[in-house]
Design a protein around this motif. Structure first.
Motif, mmCIF file in Angstrom:
data_model
loop_
_atom_site.group_PDB
_atom_site.id
_atom_site.type_symbol
_atom_site.label_atom_id
_atom_site.label_comp_id
_atom_site.label_asym_id
_atom_site.label_seq_id
_atom_site.Cartn_x
_atom_site.Cartn_y
_atom_site.Cartn_z
ATOM 1 N N SER A 254 -2.109 -0.146 27.684
ATOM 2 C CA SER A 254 -1.412 1.178 27.134
ATOM 3 C C SER A 254 -2.371 1.696 26.076
ATOM 4 C CB SER A 254 -0.150 0.758 26.522
ATOM 5 O OG SER A 254 -0.307 -0.117 25.509
ATOM 6 N N GLY A 255 -1.967 2.990 25.674
ATOM 7 C CA GLY A 255 -2.415 3.506 24.649
ATOM 8 C C GLY A 255 -3.577 4.727 25.331
ATOM 9 N N SER A 256 -4.218 5.557 24.397
ATOM 10 C CA SER A 256 -4.761 6.598 24.736
ATOM 11 C C SER A 256 -6.327 6.187 24.516
ATOM 12 C CB SER A 256 -4.763 7.758 23.785
ATOM 13 O OG SER A 256 -4.671 7.517 22.468
ATOM 14 N N VAL A 257 -7.426 7.045 25.182
ATOM 15 C CA VAL A 257 -8.670 6.746 24.985
ATOM 16 C C VAL A 257 -9.127 7.742 23.573
ATOM 17 C CG1 VAL A 257 -10.876 7.090 25.890
ATOM 18 C CG2 VAL A 257 -9.070 6.438 27.429
ATOM 19 N N GLN A 258 -10.047 6.817 22.899
ATOM 20 C CA GLN A 258 -10.379 7.421 21.400
ATOM 21 C C GLN A 258 -11.695 7.232 21.586
ATOM 22 O OE1 GLN A 258 -7.935 8.541 19.193
ATOM 23 N NE2 GLN A 258 -6.533 7.923 20.491
ATOM 24 N N PRO A 283 -3.820 -0.558 22.899
ATOM 25 C CA PRO A 283 -2.474 -0.120 22.279
ATOM 26 C C PRO A 283 -2.752 -0.043 20.963
ATOM 27 C CG PRO A 283 -2.393 -2.513 23.054
ATOM 28 C CD PRO A 283 -3.731 -1.889 23.671
ATOM 29 N N SER A 284 -1.734 0.703 20.186
ATOM 30 C CA SER A 284 -1.829 1.077 18.731
ATOM 31 C C SER A 284 -1.413 -0.251 18.088
ATOM 32 C CB SER A 284 -0.857 2.067 18.346
ATOM 33 O OG SER A 284 0.282 1.420 18.789
ATOM 34 N N THR A 285 -0.722 -1.156 18.498
ATOM 35 C CA THR A 285 -0.300 -2.482 17.963
ATOM 36 C C THR A 285 -1.175 -3.642 18.808
ATOM 37 O OG1 THR A 285 1.745 -1.708 17.182
ATOM 38 C CG2 THR A 285 1.225 -4.148 17.411
ATOM 39 N N PRO A 286 -1.949 -4.454 18.040
ATOM 40 C CA PRO A 286 -2.479 -5.383 18.890
ATOM 41 C C PRO A 286 -1.650 -6.278 19.873
ATOM 42 C CG PRO A 286 -3.422 -5.322 16.674
ATOM 43 C CD PRO A 286 -2.234 -4.485 16.619
ATOM 44 N N VAL A 287 -2.221 -6.667 20.769
ATOM 45 C CA VAL A 287 -1.446 -7.460 21.913
ATOM 46 C C VAL A 287 -1.912 -8.920 21.714
ATOM 47 C CG1 VAL A 287 -1.107 -7.807 24.300
ATOM 48 C CG2 VAL A 287 -1.332 -5.718 23.499
ATOM 49 N N LYS A 288 -0.926 -9.840 21.735
ATOM 50 C CA LYS A 288 -1.117 -11.224 21.568
ATOM 51 C C LYS A 288 -0.965 -11.647 22.963
ATOM 52 C CE LYS A 288 0.683 -15.637 19.497
ATOM 53 N NZ LYS A 288 1.536 -16.129 18.627
ATOM 54 N N PRO A 289 -2.103 -12.190 23.452
ATOM 55 C CA PRO A 289 -2.022 -12.693 25.039
ATOM 56 C C PRO A 289 -1.247 -14.030 25.154
ATOM 57 C CG PRO A 289 -4.283 -13.323 23.741
ATOM 58 C CD PRO A 289 -3.323 -12.561 22.884
ATOM 59 N N PRO A 290 -0.537 -14.146 26.115
ATOM 60 C CA PRO A 290 0.039 -15.379 26.564
ATOM 61 C C PRO A 290 -0.620 -16.457 26.488
ATOM 62 C CG PRO A 290 -0.110 -14.038 28.587
ATOM 63 C CD PRO A 290 -0.652 -13.165 27.105
ATOM 64 N N ALA A 291 -0.099 -17.690 26.434
ATOM 65 C CA ALA A 291 -1.125 -18.928 26.079
ATOM 66 C C ALA A 291 -1.449 -19.588 27.422
ATOM 67 C CB ALA A 291 -0.492 -19.953 25.547
ATOM 68 N N ASP A 292 -0.818 -19.299 28.659
ATOM 69 C CA ASP A 292 -1.009 -19.679 29.952
ATOM 70 C C ASP A 292 -1.932 -18.851 30.641
ATOM 71 O OD1 ASP A 292 0.817 -17.738 30.062
ATOM 72 O OD2 ASP A 292 1.922 -18.400 31.729
ATOM 73 N N ARG A 293 -2.447 -17.596 30.231
ATOM 74 C CA ARG A 293 -3.195 -16.900 31.214
ATOM 75 C C ARG A 293 -3.874 -15.893 30.228
ATOM 76 N NH1 ARG A 293 1.932 -14.454 31.488
ATOM 77 N NH2 ARG A 293 1.849 -12.120 31.552
ATOM 78 N N TYR A 322 -11.746 -6.481 27.962
ATOM 79 C CA TYR A 322 -11.720 -7.268 27.093
ATOM 80 C C TYR A 322 -10.384 -8.238 27.379
ATOM 81 C CZ TYR A 322 -15.998 -6.420 24.969
ATOM 82 O OH TYR A 322 -17.374 -5.854 25.039
ATOM 83 N N TYR A 323 -10.412 -9.423 27.929
ATOM 84 C CA TYR A 323 -9.413 -10.349 28.134
ATOM 85 C C TYR A 323 -8.688 -10.797 27.129
ATOM 86 C CZ TYR A 323 -10.159 -9.392 33.217
ATOM 87 O OH TYR A 323 -10.380 -8.661 34.383
ATOM 88 N N VAL A 324 -9.446 -10.831 26.083
ATOM 89 C CA VAL A 324 -8.745 -11.739 24.595
ATOM 90 C C VAL A 324 -9.137 -10.762 23.541
ATOM 91 C CG1 VAL A 324 -9.207 -14.221 25.688
ATOM 92 C CG2 VAL A 324 -10.999 -12.894 24.227
ATOM 93 N N PRO A 325 -8.153 -11.138 22.281
ATOM 94 C CA PRO A 325 -8.444 -10.176 21.558
ATOM 95 C C PRO A 325 -9.908 -10.496 20.815
ATOM 96 C CG PRO A 325 -6.139 -11.051 21.172
ATOM 97 C CD PRO A 325 -6.911 -11.892 22.262
ATOM 98 N N SER A 326 -10.666 -9.640 20.282
ATOM 99 C CA SER A 326 -11.977 -9.994 19.831
ATOM 100 C C SER A 326 -12.414 -8.672 19.049
ATOM 101 C CB SER A 326 -13.020 -10.507 20.720
ATOM 102 O OG SER A 326 -13.092 -9.391 21.654
ATOM 103 N N ASP A 327 -13.568 -8.667 18.254
ATOM 104 C CA ASP A 327 -14.105 -7.644 17.790
ATOM 105 C C ASP A 327 -15.232 -7.202 18.664
ATOM 106 O OD1 ASP A 327 -16.083 -6.981 14.684
ATOM 107 O OD2 ASP A 327 -14.909 -5.491 16.270
#
Length: 381
Positions: A254-258, A283-293, A322-327
């Motif tokens: 989600s979210g717009s392209v910046q 997304p404007s709020t960081p997404v916490k990925p599920p632990a199982d995938r 990017y599949y995981v939160p990262s810088d």
């Protein structure tokens, strides 16, 4: 009156881009573009400059390409345990007879086998281009040369979990090695710590591009105007959003392209700019990925546009989910530009930062495309 734009990344051999009747203190109010590291000819235009050519005589005569060159990083390291500084050359690519080859020599396994540095150097020196004791020019962030680094001995350098052969010597420049460290951009800073063969180490380093060929002179500067830059921003957003939408993962984010970064170059020195933009969808709020995938949390796009004609021409695109939160802001890092083959034009040096792995690429403007002509000199864990 013309005022220079703020130089954030290292300026090497391209003309400074000038913007008429705009005071540089207004830049921060024009846009909130994220500035990222590197060693570059790039000028980060924080939303207030644009693209235009005003001088036909900016085109430089094309010299005969060089037969040989060595491209690397001039690294100034600070030993955080004793606060001592030293300079090193990390070799990236050798240019010879029209071809680029990997100039690095990885000795990680030998280090892990507890071999001594002197033994490792003796065993591998013949395989390193540094064994010819070349002299390299450390590129000044403001253009020209910081000084010369004439290699007189080889050593082993530590980069992340890897060890490679590096060149050492005394740096000959206008400033001390410590002052040179402080002159290099903090955005290029890295840190490595740990223990090898029972000896603890903790190092911080900053870097800039180094080349065996002397830096080429600046061509005459050309001007830029705000309306044309705003058009370039629109072009980057439109094309970047379209490229991001092409990948299947885009539907789940989600979210717009910046547009988070813009840099302007004159790679072929024809007075008509090439523009790099980095875009992000998240997304404007960081997404916490599920632990199982694994899930896609954000998507980045790197877009290069050419303005040889009034309408933008796409030179190169790259879209990375990017599949995981990262810088991820450093995942595709423009280190700078340098005349790598001596033809009077600028090649782009890019650092590709993956998960615990780094490689370097040289990109060359060929017609209407920015093409990779070399990838290598990797290290990581």
């Amino acid at each position: 009156m013309y005022l220079p734009l703020i130089v954030v990344l290292q300026t090497y051999t391209t003309a400074p881009f000038l913007i008429p009747e705009i005071h540089h203190h207004s830049f921060a109010h024009m846009a909130n573009l994220k500035l990222f590291a590197g060693i570059s000819t790039a000028l980060v235009l924080s939303g207030c400059a644009a693209l235009n050519t005003v001088a036909q005589n900016t085109v430089a005569q094309t010299p005969k390409p060089a037969k040989n060159n060595l491209i690397g990083l001039f690294i100034v390291k600070r030993d955080n345990l004793n606060q001592q500084y030293r300079g090193e050359i990390f070799p990236i690519a050798r240019y010879s007879n029209g071809r680029y080859t990997d100039a690095s020599v990885d000795v990680t396994i030998q280090v892990r086998q507890d071999s001594k540095e002197a033994e490792i150097v003796k065993r591998n020196a013949a395989n390193s281009v540094l064994n010819t004791k070349p002299t390299l020019n450390a590129i000044n962030p403001q253009g020209g040369s910081l000084g010369k680094f004439s290699i007189d001995r080889l050593g082993v350098g530590r980069f992340a979990c890897s060890s490679v052969l590096i060149g050492r010597s005394k740096f000959t420049g206008q400033s001390s090695i410590q002052a040179t460290f402080n002159q290099l951009p903090k955005s290029s800073e890295r840190r490595s710590s740990g223990a090898i063969n029972g000896r603890e180490f903790d190092e911080t380093w900053r870097s800039t591009i180094a080349t065996q060929l002397a830096p080429t002179a600046f061509p005459e500067a050309f001007g830029v105007t705000r309306p044309q830059f705003e058009q370039a921003r629109k072009d980057l957003l439109q094309i970047g959003a379209s490229e991001i939408a092409k990948i299947p993962e885009a539907k789940s984010v989600s979210g717009s392209v910046q547009l988070i970064d813009v840099q302007v170059f004159d790679l072929d020195r024809d007075g008509k700019p090439e523009v790099y933009g980095r875009l992000r969808k998240a997304p404007s709020t960081p997404v916490k990925p599920p632990a199982d995938r694994a899930v896609v949390t954000s998507i980045y796009a790197n877009i290069w546009l050419g303005y040889a004609a009034p309408q933008a021409k796409v030179l190169s695109t790259q879209v990375v989910p990017y599949y995981v939160p990262s810088d991820a802001s450093r995942a595709y890092e423009v280190l700078g530009t340098v005349d790598a083959n001596g033809d009077g034009k600028q090649e782009v040096l890019i650092q590709n930062n993956g998960y615990e792995a780094i490689t370097f690429s040289i990109h060359e403007l060929q017609g209407n495309q920015l093409k990779s002509v070399f990838t290598g000199a990797g290290y990581g864990c």
